[in-house]
Design a protein around this motif. Structure first.
Motif, PDB file in Angstrom:
ATOM      1  N   SER A   1      -3.431   4.703  -0.533  1.00 47.84           N
ATOM      2  CA  SER A   1      -4.083   4.979   0.723  1.00 47.84           C
ATOM      3  C   SER A   1      -3.978   6.611   1.064  1.00 47.84           C
ATOM      4  CB  SER A   1      -3.687   4.443   2.154  1.00 47.84           C
ATOM      5  OG  SER A   1      -4.383   4.731   3.268  1.00 47.84           O
TER       6      SER A   1
ATOM      7  N   VAL B   1       0.966  -1.165  -0.223  1.00 51.43           N
ATOM      8  CA  VAL B   1      -0.026   0.023   0.073  1.00 51.43           C
ATOM      9  C   VAL B   1       0.740   1.102  -0.072  1.00 51.43           C
ATOM     10  CG1 VAL B   1      -1.754   1.220   1.257  1.00 51.43           C
ATOM     11  CG2 VAL B   1      -1.816  -1.257   1.202  1.00 51.43           C
TER      12      VAL B   1
ATOM     13  N   ARG C   1       1.601   5.242   0.232  1.00 49.67           N
ATOM     14  CA  ARG C   1       1.255   6.432   0.884  1.00 49.67           C
ATOM     15  C   ARG C   1       1.286   7.502  -0.098  1.00 49.67           C
ATOM     16  NH1 ARG C   1       2.409   7.977   7.138  1.00 49.67           N
ATOM     17  NH2 ARG C   1       1.111   6.333   7.964  1.00 49.67           N
TER      18      ARG C   1
ATOM     19  N   GLU D   1      -8.060   4.327  -1.436  1.00 48.04           N
ATOM     20  CA  GLU D   1      -9.047   4.223  -0.321  1.00 48.04           C
ATOM     21  C   GLU D   1      -8.488   5.059   0.976  1.00 48.04           C
ATOM     22  OE1 GLU D   1     -11.623   3.633   2.368  1.00 48.04           O
ATOM     23  OE2 GLU D   1     -11.924   2.559   0.385  1.00 48.04           O
ATOM     24  N   LEU D   2      -9.460   5.788   1.493  1.00 48.79           N
ATOM     25  CA  LEU D   2      -9.069   6.695   2.726  1.00 48.79           C
ATOM     26  C   LEU D   2      -8.372   5.815   3.838  1.00 48.79           C
ATOM     27  CD1 LEU D   2      -8.803   9.448   3.724  1.00 48.79           C
ATOM     28  CD2 LEU D   2     -11.223   9.219   4.457  1.00 48.79           C
ATOM     29  N   ARG D   3      -9.315   4.623   4.236  1.00 46.12           N
ATOM     30  CA  ARG D   3      -8.875   4.032   5.164  1.00 46.12           C
ATOM     31  C   ARG D   3      -7.828   3.041   5.068  1.00 46.12           C
ATOM     32  NH1 ARG D   3     -14.476   1.619   7.881  1.00 46.12           N
ATOM     33  NH2 ARG D   3     -12.823   0.186   9.063  1.00 46.12           N
ATOM     34  N   ARG D   4      -6.862   3.073   5.939  1.00 38.35           N
ATOM     35  CA  ARG D   4      -5.722   2.036   5.679  1.00 38.35           C
ATOM     36  C   ARG D   4      -6.035   0.660   5.793  1.00 38.35           C
ATOM     37  NH1 ARG D   4      -0.946   3.755   4.331  1.00 38.35           N
ATOM     38  NH2 ARG D   4       0.143   2.433   5.727  1.00 38.35           N
ATOM     39  N   ASP D   5      -6.761   0.441   6.689  1.00 38.17           N
ATOM     40  CA  ASP D   5      -7.243  -0.949   7.058  1.00 38.17           C
ATOM     41  C   ASP D   5      -7.831  -1.644   5.644  1.00 38.17           C
ATOM     42  OD1 ASP D   5      -9.555   0.300   7.624  1.00 38.17           O
ATOM     43  OD2 ASP D   5     -10.395  -1.189   8.713  1.00 38.17           O
ATOM     44  N   ARG D   6      -8.631  -0.873   5.025  1.00 39.32           N
ATOM     45  CA  ARG D   6      -9.409  -1.346   3.810  1.00 39.32           C
ATOM     46  C   ARG D   6      -8.353  -1.440   2.544  1.00 39.32           C
ATOM     47  NH1 ARG D   6     -15.035   1.721   3.968  1.00 39.32           N
ATOM     48  NH2 ARG D   6     -15.990   0.513   5.632  1.00 39.32           N
ATOM     49  N   ALA D   7      -7.520  -0.385   2.656  1.00 46.54           N
ATOM     50  CA  ALA D   7      -6.230  -0.120   1.476  1.00 46.54           C
ATOM     51  C   ALA D   7      -5.264  -1.400   1.770  1.00 46.54           C
ATOM     52  CB  ALA D   7      -5.719   1.131   1.509  1.00 46.54           C
ATOM     53  N   HIS D   8      -5.242  -1.787   2.961  1.00 50.18           N
ATOM     54  CA  HIS D   8      -4.265  -3.035   3.082  1.00 50.18           C
ATOM     55  C   HIS D   8      -5.156  -4.462   2.876  1.00 50.18           C
ATOM     56  CE1 HIS D   8      -0.426  -1.501   4.722  1.00 50.18           C
ATOM     57  NE2 HIS D   8      -1.288  -0.750   5.569  1.00 50.18           N
TER      58      HIS D   8
ATOM     59  N   THR E   1      -2.686  -0.190  -4.900  1.00 50.89           N
ATOM     60  CA  THR E   1      -3.483   0.391  -4.002  1.00 50.89           C
ATOM     61  C   THR E   1      -2.787   1.691  -3.376  1.00 50.89           C
ATOM     62  OG1 THR E   1      -4.352  -1.721  -3.504  1.00 50.89           O
ATOM     63  CG2 THR E   1      -4.920  -0.154  -1.920  1.00 50.89           C
TER      64      THR E   1
END
Length: 147
Positions: A108, A2, A4, A83-90, A106
């Motif tokens: 984030s 992911v 940044r 994706e804004l939310r890192r958990d979802r991006a991961h 992906t």
């Protein structure tokens, strides 16, 4: 992985790992440059890398839709899942990696930051926002429906 968002993403460099590079005799082994460092110079890229089409999904969630699109996409199409939310991006990155999707990455970040600061506007051929519910039944671009 992911990413940044950082200063000026080079989308072609982001996907360089997807194209194997054969080392020529006497050529030094090249290091993997971070996407923001520019990767290969334009003249060093393959024809496929130079003609690639980049598509963005904003708010990819768990990555189901973008994974289906990446699977059905022609070889010249590259997908960027934002994706804004890192958990979802991961979760999306893991889904793409486990499926062997080398034509998708992906990122984030917030959509406004990514589009205003990091993704060059002229680099994207299509932007999709499927919130709140992605259309799972069809691939984009006339591809056959997923079974």
């Amino acid at each position: 992985r992911v990413l940044r968002a950082g200063a000026g993403l080079d989308l072609a460099a982001l996907f360089e790992e997807a194209t194997p590079h054969k080392q020529r005799k006497g050529e030094r082994k090249r290091s993997r440059a971070a996407p923001s460092e520019g990767g290969l110079a334009p003249e060093q890229r393959t024809a496929e890398q130079r003609t690639a089409e980049y598509r963005l999904e904003i708010g990819c969630g768990g990555g189901e839709w973008v994974a289906a699109q990446a699977e059905a996409a022609p070889s010249h199409v590259r997908w960027l899942a934002l994706e804004l939310r890192r958990d979802r991006a991961h979760a999306t990155a893991a889904k793409l990696a486990l499926a062997g999707r080398r034509n998708a990455a992906t990122l984030s970040a917030s959509a406004s930051d990514a589009l205003e600061r990091w993704i060059p506007p002229e680099s994207l051929q299509a932007i999709f926002c499927n919130h709140p519910e992605p259309p799972q039944q069809h691939a984009v671009g006339g591809a056959a429906p997923r079974q």
